[in-house]
Design an enzyme around this catalytic site. Sequence first.
Site, PDB file in Angstrom:
ATOM      1  N   ASP A   1      -7.990  -4.638  -0.147  1.00 29.54           N
ATOM      2  CA  ASP A   1      -8.556  -5.263  -1.349  1.00 29.54           C
ATOM      3  C   ASP A   1      -8.390  -6.780  -1.377  1.00 29.54           C
ATOM      4  O   ASP A   1      -9.027  -7.444  -2.197  1.00 29.54           O
ATOM      5  CB  ASP A   1      -7.891  -4.676  -2.601  1.00 29.54           C
TER       6      ASP A   1
ATOM      7  N   HIS B   1       0.857  -1.186   0.000  1.00 26.94           N
ATOM      8  CA  HIS B   1       0.000   0.000   0.000  1.00 26.94           C
ATOM      9  C   HIS B   1       0.890   1.232   0.000  1.00 26.94           C
ATOM     10  O   HIS B   1       1.985   1.218   0.576  1.00 26.94           O
ATOM     11  CB  HIS B   1      -0.905   0.005   1.238  1.00 26.94           C
TER      12      HIS B   1
END
EC number: 2.3.3.16
Length: 411
Positions: A363, A304
């Site tokens: 996700d 991320h």
Amino acid sequence: DSEFAELKIRGKIFQLPILKASIGEDVIDISRVSAEVNCFTYDPGFMSTASCKSTITYIDGDKGILRHRGYNIKDLAEKSDFLEVAYLLIYGELPSIEQYNNFTKQVAHHSLVNERLHYLFQTFCSSSHPMAIMLAAIGSLSAFYPDLLNFKEADYELTAIRMIAKIPTIAAMSYKYSIGQPFVYPDNSLDFTENFLHMMFATPCTKYKVNPIIKNALNKIFILHADHEQNASTSTVRIAGSSGANAFACISTGIASLWGPAHGGANEAVINMLKEIGSSENIPKYIAKAKDKSDPFRLMGFGHRVYKNYDPRASVLKETCKEVLKELGQLENNPLLQIAIELEAIALKDEYFIERKLYPNVDFYSGIIYKAMGIPSQMFTVLFAIARTVGWMAQWKEMHEDPGQKISRPR
């Protein structure tokens, strides 16, 4: 006492004010650099640049911390519902019972959309992506509320409520149109999450009974996606809003930014990746492919921009995923979940991923949950938009209330 950083350039020293953060890193104020030094700062992707002051969301990526208005995201996901978190983001405090009841009644009251909007949907071909339909529909709301194009301070809250109320209705309409089914009107006897599921899966000839486990899971997903600092879509909303554009137009720009595969489309990419891996036996081969710089394969759902630790949202979704699949009788025989769990376990022990601080992100498990719920992959980003609209509206409102905010104009 004020602190300053020193910038030495062309033999001269300039003092730059250091602004104290209430929590997290302090900030060097460079707003006068171009005028005093005759130079600009260069920061592609805004890796080290704060574009605004905000009290809405705080992230410590190194420690894996995410807080909204001071509340830990895991506590909110476990103990609150989505509209309670929406109230928190917009108003700055959790609501009292009376405030909550009034807020939810207002959202329910504004959930219906103008009947003329149906004609807009009919202009799209049946194969149109739901995000394309929703993007156009949200922007068109500007035409239905011309009195709100020039906003006064009192209108910010009403506009936020209208947007939060109408986006799940428009999202469900986008889905229904894409599969050729008639629209289902909102039912104000249902709560926010139940109502969305009702509009998605009910038909005129079949009632949809909401499973409480599914409702609870979707409620958590909405909370976990509600806001996330100045990401691409939120920054887009703020930039559009800084020009004085109306909220409906601003949210349309956020939806457009969110649609990008590097932002809102990553959970669909995770599903496709897990399908490509196919079985647990193939995981080592794909781990090797991910390490090979010459191989185009990428391990989706890991890493991320902000988090250099385990994404706190991912840990909540991992357990939520198990709860949903157990309820649906898929816990032991869902191949995608088995591959995901084993892939995570192997990657977290691999020095390559440890050194690069590549951990599962939000996700990684959300797509598996959606798929188990019967939500098609083309709707994944649409659901993200429903949740993130709360954050967009909170950020939009905060921007307009900030006397120091100027129209955005990067150099």
